[in-house]
Design a protein around this motif. Structure first.
Motif, PDB file in Angstrom:
ATOM      1  N   ILE A 116       0.813  -1.209   0.000  1.00  0.00           N
ATOM      2  CA  ILE A 116       0.000   0.000   0.000  1.00  0.00           C
ATOM      3  C   ILE A 116       0.854   1.269   0.000  1.00  0.00           C
ATOM      4  O   ILE A 116       0.656   2.145  -0.846  1.00  0.00           O
ATOM      5  CB  ILE A 116      -1.005  -0.024   1.182  1.00  0.00           C
ATOM      6  N   PRO A 117       1.849   1.386   0.904  1.00  0.00           N
ATOM      7  CA  PRO A 117       2.660   2.611   0.844  1.00  0.00           C
ATOM      8  C   PRO A 117       3.416   2.765  -0.472  1.00  0.00           C
ATOM      9  O   PRO A 117       3.586   3.881  -0.953  1.00  0.00           O
ATOM     10  CB  PRO A 117       3.651   2.444   2.003  1.00  0.00           C
ATOM     11  N   MET A 118       3.840   1.631  -1.071  1.00  0.00           N
ATOM     12  CA  MET A 118       4.585   1.734  -2.321  1.00  0.00           C
ATOM     13  C   MET A 118       3.668   2.070  -3.506  1.00  0.00           C
ATOM     14  O   MET A 118       4.144   2.472  -4.557  1.00  0.00           O
ATOM     15  CB  MET A 118       5.290   0.404  -2.635  1.00  0.00           C
ATOM     16  N   SER A 119       2.384   1.851  -3.329  1.00  0.00           N
ATOM     17  CA  SER A 119       1.460   1.999  -4.465  1.00  0.00           C
ATOM     18  C   SER A 119       0.774   3.351  -4.513  1.00  0.00           C
ATOM     19  O   SER A 119      -0.196   3.498  -5.252  1.00  0.00           O
ATOM     20  CB  SER A 119       0.371   0.924  -4.422  1.00  0.00           C
ATOM     21  N   THR A 120       1.234   4.313  -3.748  1.00  0.00           N
ATOM     22  CA  THR A 120       0.475   5.571  -3.716  1.00  0.00           C
ATOM     23  C   THR A 120       0.191   6.176  -5.094  1.00  0.00           C
ATOM     24  O   THR A 120      -0.904   6.680  -5.287  1.00  0.00           O
ATOM     25  CB  THR A 120       1.136   6.613  -2.797  1.00  0.00           C
ATOM     26  N   PRO A 121       1.111   6.107  -6.076  1.00  0.00           N
ATOM     27  CA  PRO A 121       0.725   6.674  -7.373  1.00  0.00           C
ATOM     28  C   PRO A 121      -0.491   5.972  -7.979  1.00  0.00           C
ATOM     29  O   PRO A 121      -1.386   6.628  -8.512  1.00  0.00           O
ATOM     30  CB  PRO A 121       1.969   6.455  -8.232  1.00  0.00           C
TER      31      PRO A 121
END
Lengths: 299, 329
Positions: free
Chosen positions: A211-216
């Motif tokens: 989730i944090p890595m997928s913000t874009p």
């Protein structure tokens, strides 16, 4: 397919913004090209600019005035338009915001959960289910609307916001599953493994790494959900018949519905109000929008 | 040696070596799961997929089958559905408004989609020439795609192409007289909606632009050295290498255009008027289902729509083998 390269949204990615090709000094052909592109752009946007200008003009000037300028600019249309319908316009805006907010939460949660499973986990018939998921992207809503209406009528959900929000909580906007699968595949698996060694289960990896890595990708999902739901007319027209629950598009449509003369000034004013949030999101989220469509072909 | 290893195996040794990172109690079990390949993974996957599976069953697959069933019934929501066999489909064959809606939709799709894609490709090519301000132009041309589906734009179109609208005012200034009220004239009303769809060429254009970026610049350089002109380079390099993207856009826009509803609904006051000239298929389905509450007939229309879109998409994929180029290998 070139446009669906995994991880295109991720990291530096391809450069979509800077000019390409042999950088030649701007001679006369360049100036001509710019002139043509600007003129064509103006022609395309002229209706929008004209509507904005007309929304500040007195009613009689809107007719037979293709120009933009007026001596008598006034905000009167906005005052009139706000209260011209049975309910004040902010009720409709509020209703739209409830539907949009619920849809965004639903899409972010449900689609990212499903996307994690498709991108990272092994399960039986995974390819088959993935194909089914892609197939549902193509499915016209008109094919399922009648039984959905029957179902929601039996649940007594007609004239509530539930038929518009609950499907999003059940990940029926498969576009966004696909978008996030593409994105998650681009996140290095080493990160998952490091987290696993540190004692994370799948939910831990999902919540703390993916989730944090997928913000874009999440931002793209949120922006597109906002724009689509804010614009959506068909399902809101069908499920909301109570004027107290009208959303902005459904309310706006009642302006021009009757056989009486349409009050164009107030109609334009409220149309501008209804387009303003999309325009705002467009300006703020352009980067995500362009990457989003370039990656998955969303509209 | 042996004594020592025995000692490490005793249970008492376990608390003496706590997990280094003070993990939660089930940490050892988790570690084992990681080493033995993924025993519980399947169950976890179904947990992650649970909302989607429920949605698929209740909101998608269930209703698809439900509408197939309802299409063989007479159903008005008030009384339970009554089985009538092929009755709805037989009525459809003799229903002039059904044919009218098919014709309107086909004309709309097969005129507006090629035009829209042509504009999108032309502008993408123009913008890919290394001009400054690419991001700016792209935004300007893309904006209509975001707004085009909204009621507000449909309302604007109704004014613009009305008898006393922007278009006629501009044309009168140029000296034209006796102009029609475009949206209220059966000959032109559909045309105004086609223009609206073409106006939203920005989203396929952005996809084309991204596709053009993937074509290696060296192909063009090599071709230029070999003496190929601009036209030759376009037909021998750009077009074949872009064909998967063209195909992708075509499939997407065809399916999307078949579902157009809002513009026709607003411009025609929700009736397909004038003289059914903007009676889109989806609009007719809506009128039968939610105007007359003839849910059985509407379901039959829905299934025919599904078949048309399915057959067209399948045909598209079949034909694509003859013109879409997926690289040398």
């Amino acid at each position: 397919m070139a446009t669906t390269e995994p991880g295109e949204l991720h990291g530096p990615g391809p450069d979509l913004d800077s000019p390409r090709g042999l950088a030649r000094p701007g001679g006369r052909p360049r100036v001509l090209a710019h002139l043509c592109l600007i003129l064509f752009g103006l022609l395309m946007l002229y209706p929008l600019i004209w509507m904005l200008a007309s929304s500040f003009k007195p009613g009689e000037e809107i007719f037979s005035q293709p120009g933009l300028w007026s001596e008598n600019f006034t905000a009167q249309n906005y005052v009139e338009g706000w209260t011209a319908l049975p309910r004040p316009f902010h009720i409709y805006i509020l209703n739209s915001l409830i539907v949009v907010g619920g849809s965004i939460v639903g899409n972010l949660l449900a689609c990212s959960l499903a996307a994690y499973a498709f991108a990272r986990l092994e399960f039986r018939f995974k390819r088959f289910w993935f194909a089914v998921m892609l197939g549902t992207i193509m499915l016209p809503i008109h094919v399922v609307i009648v039984p959905q209406y029957v179902l929601f009528a039996q649940l007594d959900w007609i004239n509530t916001f539930w038929p518009l929000i609950v499907p999003k909580l059940l990940a029926t906007d498969a576009f966004f599953i696909f978008l996030m699968v593409q994105f998650i595949r681009g996140i290095p698996k080493e990160l998952d493994e490091a987290a696993r060694i540190d004692g994370c289960g799948h939910f831990g990896i999902f919540w703390r790494i993916i989730i944090p890595m997928s913000t874009p990708a999440l931002a793209t999902t949120a922006i597109f959900t906002f724009i689509w739901t804010w614009n959506d007319f068909f399902s809101q027209l069908i499920f909301l018949a109570d004027p107290d629950l009208y959303t902005v598009p459904v309310a706006l449509r009642t302006f021009v519905d009757s056989n009486t003369q349409t009050p164009w000034g107030p109609v334009f004013a409220m149309s501008v109000v209804s387009l303003a949030p999309i325009f705002g999101f467009f300006l703020a989220g352009q980067r995500y929008l362009v990457r989003g469509i370039a990656t998955t072909g969303l509209k | 040696m042996t004594e020592l290893s025995d000692e490490t195996r005793t249970p008492a040794a376990v608390p003496a070596h706590p997990p280094p990172r003070s993990a939660s109690p089930p940490a050892p079990a988790r570690r084992r799961r990681w080493r033995l390949p993924q025993v519980g993974e399947r169950k976890v996957a179904y947990l992650f997929l649970a909302p989607w599976f429920i949605g698929l069953a209740l909101i998608t697959i269930g209703p698809i089958l439900g509408s197939l069933y309802l299409s063989f019934t007479d159903y008005s929501l008030l009384a339970p559905p009554e089985w009538t066999g092929l009755d709805n489909y037989e009525r459809m064959v003799t229903d002039p408004r059904f044919y009218q809606s098919l014709q309107v939709t086909f004309v709309y799709v097969f005129v507006s989609v090629p035009l829209q894609l042509a504009f999108a490709l032309a502008l993408a090519l123009a913008l890919d020439k290394g001009l400054r301000g690419l991001a700016f132009y792209r935004s300007v041309y893309y904006l209509p795609s975001l707004l085009g589906a909204s009621v507000a734009i449909a309302v604007l179109w109704r004014q613009m192409f009305g008898a006393e609208g922007l278009i006629n005012a501009a044309l009168e200034n140029l000296g034209f007289t006796d102009l029609p009220g475009w949206v209220s004239d059966p000959d032109y009303a559909l045309g105004t909606i086609i223009i609206l769809n073409v106006w939203t060429f920005g989203s396929p254009m952005v996809i084309f632009l991204a596709g053009l970026r993937q074509i290696p610049q060296m192909y063009y350089e090599a071709a230029a050295i070999d003496g190929a002109g601009a036209l030759r380079r376009f037909f021998s390099i750009t077009l074949p290498l872009l064909s998967p993207i063209i195909f992708f856009n075509l499939v997407l826009q065809l399916i999307g255009s078949f579902q157009s509803f809002t513009q026709a609904f607003v411009i025609s006051s929700g009736r397909g008027s004038p003289a059914d000239s903007t009676l889109f298929y989806t609009l007719y389905l809506y009128l039968r289902g939610f105007g007359n509450f003839d849910m059985g007939y509407a379901s039959a229309l829905a299934w025919v729509l599904l078949l048309i879109v399915g057959v067209l998409t399948a045909a598209n994929f079949l034909v694509s083998r003859f013109w879409v180029f997926y690289g040398d290998d």
